[in-house]
Design a protein around this motif. Structure first.
Motif, PDB file in Angstrom:
ATOM      1  N   HIS A  90      -2.475  -9.573  -3.910  1.00 40.46           N
ATOM      2  CA  HIS A  90      -3.744  -9.114  -3.047  1.00 40.46           C
ATOM      3  C   HIS A  90      -3.530  -8.495  -1.866  1.00 40.46           C
ATOM      4  N   HIS A  91      -2.605  -9.159  -1.116  1.00 43.02           N
ATOM      5  CA  HIS A  91      -2.078  -8.341   0.355  1.00 43.02           C
ATOM      6  C   HIS A  91      -0.639  -7.722  -0.086  1.00 43.02           C
TER       7      HIS A  91
ATOM      8  N   HIS B 168      -6.418  -4.907  -2.778  1.00 45.95           N
ATOM      9  CA  HIS B 168      -7.110  -5.619  -1.664  1.00 45.95           C
ATOM     10  C   HIS B 168      -8.782  -5.855  -1.815  1.00 45.95           C
TER      11      HIS B 168
ATOM     12  N   GLY C  71     -11.022 -15.206   2.018  1.00 51.28           N
ATOM     13  CA  GLY C  71      -9.968 -14.572   3.059  1.00 51.28           C
ATOM     14  C   GLY C  71     -10.459 -14.597   4.696  1.00 51.28           C
TER      15      GLY C  71
ATOM     16  N   HIS D 275      -7.604 -19.203   4.448  1.00 53.11           N
ATOM     17  CA  HIS D 275      -7.299 -17.696   3.970  1.00 53.11           C
ATOM     18  C   HIS D 275      -6.699 -17.513   2.646  1.00 53.11           C
TER      19      HIS D 275
ATOM     20  N   GLU E 110      -8.187 -17.558  -1.427  1.00 47.65           N
ATOM     21  CA  GLU E 110      -7.916 -16.017  -2.157  1.00 47.65           C
ATOM     22  C   GLU E 110      -6.687 -16.205  -3.062  1.00 47.65           C
TER      23      GLU E 110
END
Ligand SMILES: [Zn+2]
Length: 252
Positions: free
Chosen positions: A65-66, A99, A178, A220, A224
């Protein structure tokens, strides 16, 4: 069974449709590795710990995701960026990062997957690019929402309640995984009685008290960590290769 980098990229793009989003990081293949893919590792963030764990798993590709690249970075490959990139390039590992498209996917995304674990099904959306979700979910109080979150996520939450909230039942719950604390006012405008996201900043505590809507920060990372494995498992199964999710704990 195996697949190729390009097939994998097309599968992720077809599912997550990055062209529909205005994002502050490039979505898709961020670091190109080998063409032949047999083993996929998913995780939340392309940290050094995740990359090292993926190397130990003999991963050909990592899905996160990041990713590594964000608007506002200076672009220099030094320090931690060099360390992470070097490991990926030396081991010829592909890095895929999605993202906002991963937050938003209505079935496999972070918001949908978190909602699924709490029994919340979004019936409307709000906020920037409609990422926020809102659902009808009856609770005795905002405290009860926080308690369920703590149970499901296995970590403490930060709950800011307006005065007299203890006696007030909750019917409409809004959430965005998030760092979506800036969505709070849009959630209130959409009719939320409780807003759940990963993090809280100083202004939201005052807004919660003044606007009469409870705010819950549930982590966060914790909020997520469901989208990546859901998407990766779905794509791996469809293409018949192996996938493993590696959760690198993060208290934030
Ligand atoms: Zn995030």
């Amino acid at each position: 069974m195996h697949t190729t980098r390009d097939t994998l990229r097309q599968a992720f793009d077809a599912l997550l449709q990055p062209e529909r989003f205005k994002d502050y990081s490039p979505n898709g293949l961020q670091v190109e590795g080998k063409s032949r893919i047999e083993r996929l590792v998913s995780g939340v963030t392309a940290s050094q710990a995740l990359i090292d764990a993926a190397i130990a798993e003999r991963a050909d590709a990592i899905f996160v995701h990041h990713g590594l690249f964000w608007r506002g970075q200076n672009g220099c490959v030094t320090g931690w960026m060099k360390q992470r990139l070097q490991r990926l390039l030396v081991h010829d590992i592909n890095l895929f990062a999605y993202h906002l498209p991963l937050d938003a996917h209505p079935q496999w995304g972070n918001n949908a997957q978190l909602g699924q674990r709490l029994g919340w099904v979004a019936d409307a959306h709000f906020g920037e690019q409609d990422l926020g979700c809102i659902a009808s979910a009856p609770y005795d109080s905002a405290q009860a929402v926080a308690q369920q979150l703590e149970q499901v996520l296995g970590r403490p939450t930060t709950l800011v309640q307006p005065p007299h909230a203890q006696e007030r039942p909750v019917r409409r719950v809004a959430w965005c995984t998030g760092g979506a604390q800036s969505y709070f006012e849009a959630a209130i405008a959409a009719g939320a009685e409780v807003f759940v996201t990963g993090e809280i900043s100083e202004p939201q505590a005052h807004l919660a008290r003044e606007m009469g809507v409870a705010f819950i920060a549930a982590g966060h990372h914790a909020t997520e960590r469901y989208g990546s494995p859901a998407v990766a498992a779905h794509v791996a199964q469809a293409h018949g290769f192996s996938h493993v999710f590696i959760d690198i704990d993060n208290p934030a």
